[in-house]
Scaffold this motif. Sequence first.
Motif, PDB file in Angstrom:
ATOM      1  N   LEU A 156      29.825   2.815  -1.318  1.00  0.00           N
ATOM      2  CA  LEU A 156      29.826   3.884  -2.334  1.00  0.00           C
ATOM      3  C   LEU A 156      29.447   5.246  -1.754  1.00  0.00           C
ATOM      4  N   GLY A 157      29.811   5.486  -0.515  1.00  0.00           N
ATOM      5  CA  GLY A 157      29.547   6.791   0.080  1.00  0.00           C
ATOM      6  C   GLY A 157      28.148   6.965   0.639  1.00  0.00           C
ATOM      7  N   PHE A 158      27.281   5.958   0.490  1.00  0.00           N
ATOM      8  CA  PHE A 158      25.933   6.014   1.050  1.00  0.00           C
ATOM      9  C   PHE A 158      25.876   5.192   2.334  1.00  0.00           C
ATOM     10  N   ARG A 159      24.995   5.579   3.225  1.00  0.00           N
ATOM     11  CA  ARG A 159      24.777   4.820   4.447  1.00  0.00           C
ATOM     12  C   ARG A 159      23.586   3.889   4.234  1.00  0.00           C
ATOM     13  N   TRP A 160      23.860   2.604   4.132  1.00  0.00           N
ATOM     14  CA  TRP A 160      22.824   1.612   3.880  1.00  0.00           C
ATOM     15  C   TRP A 160      22.137   1.295   5.198  1.00  0.00           C
ATOM     16  N   ARG A 161      20.829   1.658   5.313  1.00  0.00           N
ATOM     17  CA  ARG A 161      20.155   1.590   6.607  1.00  0.00           C
ATOM     18  C   ARG A 161      19.176   0.434   6.741  1.00  0.00           C
ATOM     19  N   THR A 162      18.602  -0.031   5.629  1.00  0.00           N
ATOM     20  CA  THR A 162      17.582  -1.063   5.749  1.00  0.00           C
ATOM     21  C   THR A 162      17.458  -1.878   4.465  1.00  0.00           C
ATOM     22  N   VAL A 163      17.187  -3.159   4.627  1.00  0.00           N
ATOM     23  CA  VAL A 163      16.829  -4.043   3.514  1.00  0.00           C
ATOM     24  C   VAL A 163      15.698  -4.938   4.001  1.00  0.00           C
ATOM     25  N   GLY A 164      14.941  -5.469   3.053  1.00  0.00           N
ATOM     26  CA  GLY A 164      13.854  -6.342   3.460  1.00  0.00           C
ATOM     27  C   GLY A 164      13.071  -6.889   2.293  1.00  0.00           C
ATOM     28  N   VAL A 165      12.013  -7.598   2.628  1.00  0.00           N
ATOM     29  CA  VAL A 165      11.162  -8.225   1.622  1.00  0.00           C
ATOM     30  C   VAL A 165       9.730  -8.206   2.143  1.00  0.00           C
ATOM     31  N   SER A 166       8.772  -8.144   1.223  1.00  0.00           N
ATOM     32  CA  SER A 166       7.372  -8.113   1.635  1.00  0.00           C
ATOM     33  C   SER A 166       6.510  -8.896   0.659  1.00  0.00           C
ATOM     34  N   PHE A 167       5.366  -9.358   1.162  1.00  0.00           N
ATOM     35  CA  PHE A 167       4.334  -9.949   0.318  1.00  0.00           C
ATOM     36  C   PHE A 167       3.215  -8.935   0.194  1.00  0.00           C
ATOM     37  N   ASN A 168       2.818  -8.632  -1.055  1.00  0.00           N
ATOM     38  CA  ASN A 168       1.857  -7.568  -1.327  1.00  0.00           C
ATOM     39  C   ASN A 168       0.711  -8.119  -2.165  1.00  0.00           C
ATOM     40  N   HIS A 169      -0.515  -7.845  -1.739  1.00  0.00           N
ATOM     41  CA  HIS A 169      -1.716  -8.197  -2.499  1.00  0.00           C
ATOM     42  C   HIS A 169      -2.480  -6.925  -2.822  1.00  0.00           C
ATOM     43  N   GLN A 170      -2.926  -6.807  -4.055  1.00  0.00           N
ATOM     44  CA  GLN A 170      -3.698  -5.635  -4.466  1.00  0.00           C
ATOM     45  C   GLN A 170      -4.942  -6.099  -5.211  1.00  0.00           C
ATOM     46  N   SER A 171      -6.091  -5.546  -4.823  1.00  0.00           N
ATOM     47  CA  SER A 171      -7.359  -5.969  -5.418  1.00  0.00           C
ATOM     48  C   SER A 171      -8.353  -4.822  -5.371  1.00  0.00           C
ATOM     49  N   ASN A 172      -9.294  -4.836  -6.332  1.00  0.00           N
ATOM     50  CA  ASN A 172     -10.369  -3.847  -6.287  1.00  0.00           C
ATOM     51  C   ASN A 172     -11.642  -4.411  -5.666  1.00  0.00           C
ATOM     52  N   GLY A 173     -11.653  -5.687  -5.301  1.00  0.00           N
ATOM     53  CA  GLY A 173     -12.770  -6.275  -4.578  1.00  0.00           C
ATOM     54  C   GLY A 173     -14.073  -6.356  -5.335  1.00  0.00           C
ATOM     55  N   GLN A 174     -14.031  -6.310  -6.659  1.00  0.00           N
ATOM     56  CA  GLN A 174     -15.259  -6.339  -7.451  1.00  0.00           C
ATOM     57  C   GLN A 174     -15.532  -7.736  -7.996  1.00  0.00           C
ATOM     58  N   ASP A 175     -16.763  -7.925  -8.466  1.00  0.00           N
ATOM     59  CA  ASP A 175     -17.161  -9.193  -9.062  1.00  0.00           C
ATOM     60  C   ASP A 175     -16.730  -9.256 -10.515  1.00  0.00           C
ATOM     61  N   THR A 221     -21.177   7.385  -7.427  1.00  0.00           N
ATOM     62  CA  THR A 221     -20.612   6.098  -7.041  1.00  0.00           C
ATOM     63  C   THR A 221     -19.092   6.141  -6.980  1.00  0.00           C
ATOM     64  N   PHE A 222     -18.502   5.166  -6.295  1.00  0.00           N
ATOM     65  CA  PHE A 222     -17.059   4.959  -6.330  1.00  0.00           C
ATOM     66  C   PHE A 222     -16.738   4.133  -7.574  1.00  0.00           C
ATOM     67  N   ARG A 223     -16.015   4.713  -8.491  1.00  0.00           N
ATOM     68  CA  ARG A 223     -15.648   3.996  -9.714  1.00  0.00           C
ATOM     69  C   ARG A 223     -14.723   2.834  -9.394  1.00  0.00           C
ATOM     70  N   GLU A 224     -13.813   3.025  -8.439  1.00  0.00           N
ATOM     71  CA  GLU A 224     -12.818   2.006  -8.125  1.00  0.00           C
ATOM     72  C   GLU A 224     -12.348   2.182  -6.686  1.00  0.00           C
ATOM     73  N   LEU A 225     -12.220   1.075  -5.976  1.00  0.00           N
ATOM     74  CA  LEU A 225     -11.618   1.055  -4.645  1.00  0.00           C
ATOM     75  C   LEU A 225     -10.516  -0.001  -4.671  1.00  0.00           C
ATOM     76  N   ASN A 226      -9.281   0.401  -4.455  1.00  0.00           N
ATOM     77  CA  ASN A 226      -8.152  -0.526  -4.482  1.00  0.00           C
ATOM     78  C   ASN A 226      -7.689  -0.813  -3.059  1.00  0.00           C
ATOM     79  N   TYR A 227      -7.676  -2.093  -2.691  1.00  0.00           N
ATOM     80  CA  TYR A 227      -7.263  -2.537  -1.366  1.00  0.00           C
ATOM     81  C   TYR A 227      -5.876  -3.170  -1.483  1.00  0.00           C
ATOM     82  N   GLU A 228      -4.976  -2.803  -0.579  1.00  0.00           N
ATOM     83  CA  GLU A 228      -3.594  -3.276  -0.691  1.00  0.00           C
ATOM     84  C   GLU A 228      -3.024  -3.625   0.691  1.00  0.00           C
TER      85      GLU A 228
END
Length: 229
Positions: free
Chosen positions: A157-176, A136-143
């Motif tokens: 500070l000597g670095f080239r800043w290339r990207t910034v952003g924000v995200s909404f993230n959901h993580q679940s194993n889909g079990q009862d 069986t699959f012990r765990e399946l994580n959906y993200e």
Amino acid sequence: MDKVRLIFSFLFILSSLTYSLGQEITEKPPKIISQTLSQRWELDSIDKKGTFRLNYYKPFYITAGRWSNSPNLIPQSENPDYSVPETSPYNNYEAKFQLSFKSKVLQSMFWGHGDLWIAYTQVAHWQIFNTELSRTFRELNYEPEVMLNFGLNANPLGFRWRTVGVSFNHQSNGQDLPRSRSWNRVIFHAGLEKDRWMIVIRPWIRLPDEEDENPLVMDFIGRAEATLA
């Protein structure tokens, strides 16, 4: 006569293998070119490829040799509604693999500086050697994840800043219940480059949940991550 024919056939195969191996050794190996942040996230106009193209997001991998000296046979939670009452005969050995994709759905938002991406990552813990549990699959994580990404070209500070952003993230194993585990978070990210180095920093804030399945998950998973390449 058959022996002579067999010997000549063997010598011919051996000489062919020697020639092909010699060719492989003398030829130069292919040059490995790593992707920049602009190529990964299509920041500069030369790297933009439009919307609804499937790309990799997090690393793809598979391993059939993951081992634990103390597998979690009876998952517990600080919330008593999500504590498992009986043990499961899990093996110490199992397979593990990860699949991860992303796709841009909107391009050049907010005066041409922002892109909207969607992503999906799945991690599987597979008890492939466990015949007692029918492999069986012990765990399946959906993200799933929705990301708003902005391209930059600053040099603090000597670095080239290339990207910034924000995200909404959901993580679940889909079990009862009581094995269900899920949580939501807002992730901020920043990507910087210097010479041939790249660093991506991702701190996050957990969103409150009325039915909290993982009250102390941040103490175990952490509150940020950094990727250096």
